[in-house]
Write a protein that holds these residues in place. Structure first.
Motif, PDB file in Angstrom:
ATOM      1  N   LYS A 177       0.905  -1.217   0.153  1.00  0.00           N
ATOM      2  CA  LYS A 177       0.036  -0.017  -0.203  1.00  0.00           C
ATOM      3  C   LYS A 177       0.953   1.350  -0.104  1.00  0.00           C
ATOM      4  N   THR A 178       1.912   1.157   0.650  1.00  0.00           N
ATOM      5  CA  THR A 178       2.779   2.299   0.735  1.00  0.00           C
ATOM      6  C   THR A 178       3.345   2.608  -0.425  1.00  0.00           C
ATOM      7  N   PHE A 179       4.076   1.575  -1.053  1.00  0.00           N
ATOM      8  CA  PHE A 179       4.309   1.785  -2.281  1.00  0.00           C
ATOM      9  C   PHE A 179       3.473   2.383  -3.478  1.00  0.00           C
ATOM     10  N   GLU A 180       2.179   1.549  -3.569  1.00  0.00           N
ATOM     11  CA  GLU A 180       1.153   2.126  -4.561  1.00  0.00           C
ATOM     12  C   GLU A 180       0.620   3.504  -4.133  1.00  0.00           C
ATOM     13  N   ASP A 181       0.789   4.141  -2.754  1.00  0.00           N
ATOM     14  CA  ASP A 181       0.466   5.423  -2.689  1.00  0.00           C
ATOM     15  C   ASP A 181       1.239   6.416  -3.013  1.00  0.00           C
ATOM     16  N   GLY A 182       2.548   6.024  -3.451  1.00  0.00           N
ATOM     17  CA  GLY A 182       3.580   6.854  -3.544  1.00  0.00           C
ATOM     18  C   GLY A 182       3.774   6.989  -5.438  1.00  0.00           C
ATOM     19  N   LYS A 183       2.643   6.299  -5.666  1.00  0.00           N
ATOM     20  CA  LYS A 183       2.652   6.822  -7.259  1.00  0.00           C
ATOM     21  C   LYS A 183       1.840   7.993  -7.718  1.00  0.00           C
ATOM     22  N   ASP A 184       2.562   8.486  -8.789  1.00  0.00           N
ATOM     23  CA  ASP A 184       2.131   9.914  -9.184  1.00  0.00           C
ATOM     24  C   ASP A 184       0.867   9.512 -10.274  1.00  0.00           C
ATOM     25  N   GLU A 252      12.437   7.286 -10.497  1.00  0.00           N
ATOM     26  CA  GLU A 252      11.324   7.678 -11.395  1.00  0.00           C
ATOM     27  C   GLU A 252      10.387   6.541 -11.592  1.00  0.00           C
ATOM     28  N   LEU A 253      10.842   5.383 -11.987  1.00  0.00           N
ATOM     29  CA  LEU A 253       9.976   4.188 -12.257  1.00  0.00           C
ATOM     30  C   LEU A 253       8.978   4.029 -11.029  1.00  0.00           C
ATOM     31  N   LYS A 254       9.527   4.067 -10.026  1.00  0.00           N
ATOM     32  CA  LYS A 254       8.745   3.920  -8.847  1.00  0.00           C
ATOM     33  C   LYS A 254       7.544   4.784  -8.578  1.00  0.00           C
ATOM     34  N   LYS A 255       7.879   6.085  -9.174  1.00  0.00           N
ATOM     35  CA  LYS A 255       6.853   7.289  -8.905  1.00  0.00           C
ATOM     36  C   LYS A 255       5.781   7.197 -10.108  1.00  0.00           C
ATOM     37  N   PHE A 258       2.327   5.251 -15.359  1.00  0.00           N
ATOM     38  CA  PHE A 258       2.275   4.675 -16.530  1.00  0.00           C
ATOM     39  C   PHE A 258       3.653   4.758 -17.237  1.00  0.00           C
ATOM     40  N   ALA A 259       3.954   3.638 -18.185  1.00  0.00           N
ATOM     41  CA  ALA A 259       4.970   3.792 -19.044  1.00  0.00           C
ATOM     42  C   ALA A 259       4.815   3.665 -20.191  1.00  0.00           C
ATOM     43  N   LEU A 260       5.336   4.568 -21.243  1.00  0.00           N
ATOM     44  CA  LEU A 260       5.112   4.762 -22.611  1.00  0.00           C
ATOM     45  C   LEU A 260       6.198   4.453 -23.430  1.00  0.00           C
ATOM     46  N   SER A 261       5.759   3.644 -24.566  1.00  0.00           N
ATOM     47  CA  SER A 261       6.674   3.220 -25.770  1.00  0.00           C
ATOM     48  C   SER A 261       6.173   3.764 -26.936  1.00  0.00           C
ATOM     49  N   THR A 262       6.999   4.297 -27.516  1.00  0.00           N
ATOM     50  CA  THR A 262       6.701   4.781 -28.994  1.00  0.00           C
ATOM     51  C   THR A 262       7.705   4.125 -29.993  1.00  0.00           C
ATOM     52  N   SER A 263       8.216   3.077 -29.675  1.00  0.00           N
ATOM     53  CA  SER A 263       9.112   2.237 -30.735  1.00  0.00           C
ATOM     54  C   SER A 263       8.384   1.839 -31.991  1.00  0.00           C
TER      55      SER A 263
END
Length: 367
Positions: A177-184, A252-255, A258-263
């Protein structure tokens, strides 16, 4: 095939190279005959490779192990004494990407004839090795299109090992929960190299329409090709992190939510998998030359046609508007369960122990 393989590390200072080389060095069935591992910039890494391979050619007894396993087959392809090495050893290895068919920025240093010559070298070398291991079916299709005479029975699709476990594994409910609450919830990360096949131009045009913040994380050593364009557009983005190490990138990944790829072409997708393991929902293209359709469910994919660099500015703008709508739609839906399922699926299929078992099932098939 052999009882044991002489390990040929990849000496370039990339995180995956260090991780993979050390992992195989400590694995049964592989032995490293050099001194302590060293990693450096590209030119020094080539020198370390040449010294190691030269020593194997010049001093390794013919009665000893006769099979080599390359962490990166490019180290074999562009080794000057390649024919001598092939005459003395069987050659196997991983192919993470094609150096001269992928459209890397360094290729711009060659004219058409020069580039075709380097592609010819790459083609000939791949056709003469004993075994090639790839991360995805997409990369296999790509190579067979570029190298029609490449024997299919030499190519094995086994994925790439995942060393980063899902964030929730072996954690308490409170820690999760602490980890997920830290998401932006408004943060999208784009954590890729600034190279042509990654389509960073999409970011510069997408920013006019996207409602979320985009954080760009890219290795400093690989940023030169787009550094001018990045500088001109830096104002539009929340954060640009250039970092050869993992610490700042992982923060930065932990915050990121979403992760975007444009490959336009993706042989595996390690950066996106790292993001997923850190709790980011992937947003990726579904193209035939991209591995994402082999890794992610359909709800996390968008049509790759939206990121083709059409010559018509109006068409490009229309595509960016449509892509921004799709991204906005994904970011509005609660995909917590689907993300957890995806993390578990990827970990079960490609965790480093499972991957090694799969690799050995090919390498030691006669034993």
């Amino acid at each position: 095939m052999s009882n044991n393989y002489i390990l040929i590390p990849h000496f370039y200072r990339l995180n995956w190279a260090k991780e993979m080389s050390q992992f195989l060095k400590n694995s049964e069935g592989f032995k490293y005959l050099g001194k302590d591992f060293k990693y450096s910039n590209y030119s020094k890494a080539c020198k370390l490779r040449d010294e190691y391979l030269d020593s194997l050619i010049d001093t390794h007894a013919t009665t000893e192990t006769k099979s080599l396993f390359f962490v990166n087959l490019n180290d074999y392809i562009f080794f000057k004494r390649r024919s001598e090495l092939r005459n003395k050893f069987d050659i196997y290895g991983l192919m993470r990407g094609s150096r001269f068919f992928d459209g890397e920025p360094g290729n711009c240093a060659f004219d058409k004839n020069g580039l075709e010559y380097m592609q010819k070298i790459e083609s000939e070398a791949l056709c003469e090795v004993n075994g090639i291991f790839l991360g995805s079916q997409a990369f296999g299709r790509f190579l067979f299109k570029k190298i029609p005479n490449l024997q299919k029975d030499k190519v094995n699709i086994i994925g790439i090992p995942i060393f980063m476990e899902p964030y929730y594994l072996n954690k308490t409910d409170l820690e999760i929960k602490t980890f997920e609450d830290g998401k932006d919830k408004d943060l999208i990360i784009w954590n890729h190299r600034l190279q042509k096949q990654k389509n960073p131009w999409v970011l510069f045009e997408l920013e006019k329409f996207i409602k979320k913040n985009i954080s760009i994380c890219t290795p400093e050593a690989l940023s030169a090709a787009y550094s001018k364009e990045m500088k001109e557009n830096e104002i539009y983005f929340k954060n640009i992190i250039r970092d050869n190490g993992k610490k700042r990138n992982l923060n930065e990944l932990k915050k990121a939510k979403f992760a975007l790829s444009t490959s336009q072409h993706e042989t595996w997708g390690n950066s996106m998998i790292e993001a997923v393991m850190n709790g980011a929902i992937p947003i990726a293209p579904d193209g035939e030359d991209c591995s994402y359709s082999e890794l992610f469910p359909q709800e996390f994919l968008y049509p790759q046609s939206l990121i083709y660099r059409d010559k018509n500015a109006i068409t490009r703008e229309d595509n960016m508007i449509q892509l921004s709508y799709l991204i906005d739609e994904i970011t509005r839906i609660n995909y917590s369960k689907e993300l957890r399922d995806l993390q578990g699926d990827l970990w079960n299929r490609f965790n480093f122990k499972k991957w090694l078992e799969n690799l050995k099932s090919y390498l030691f098939i006669d034993k």
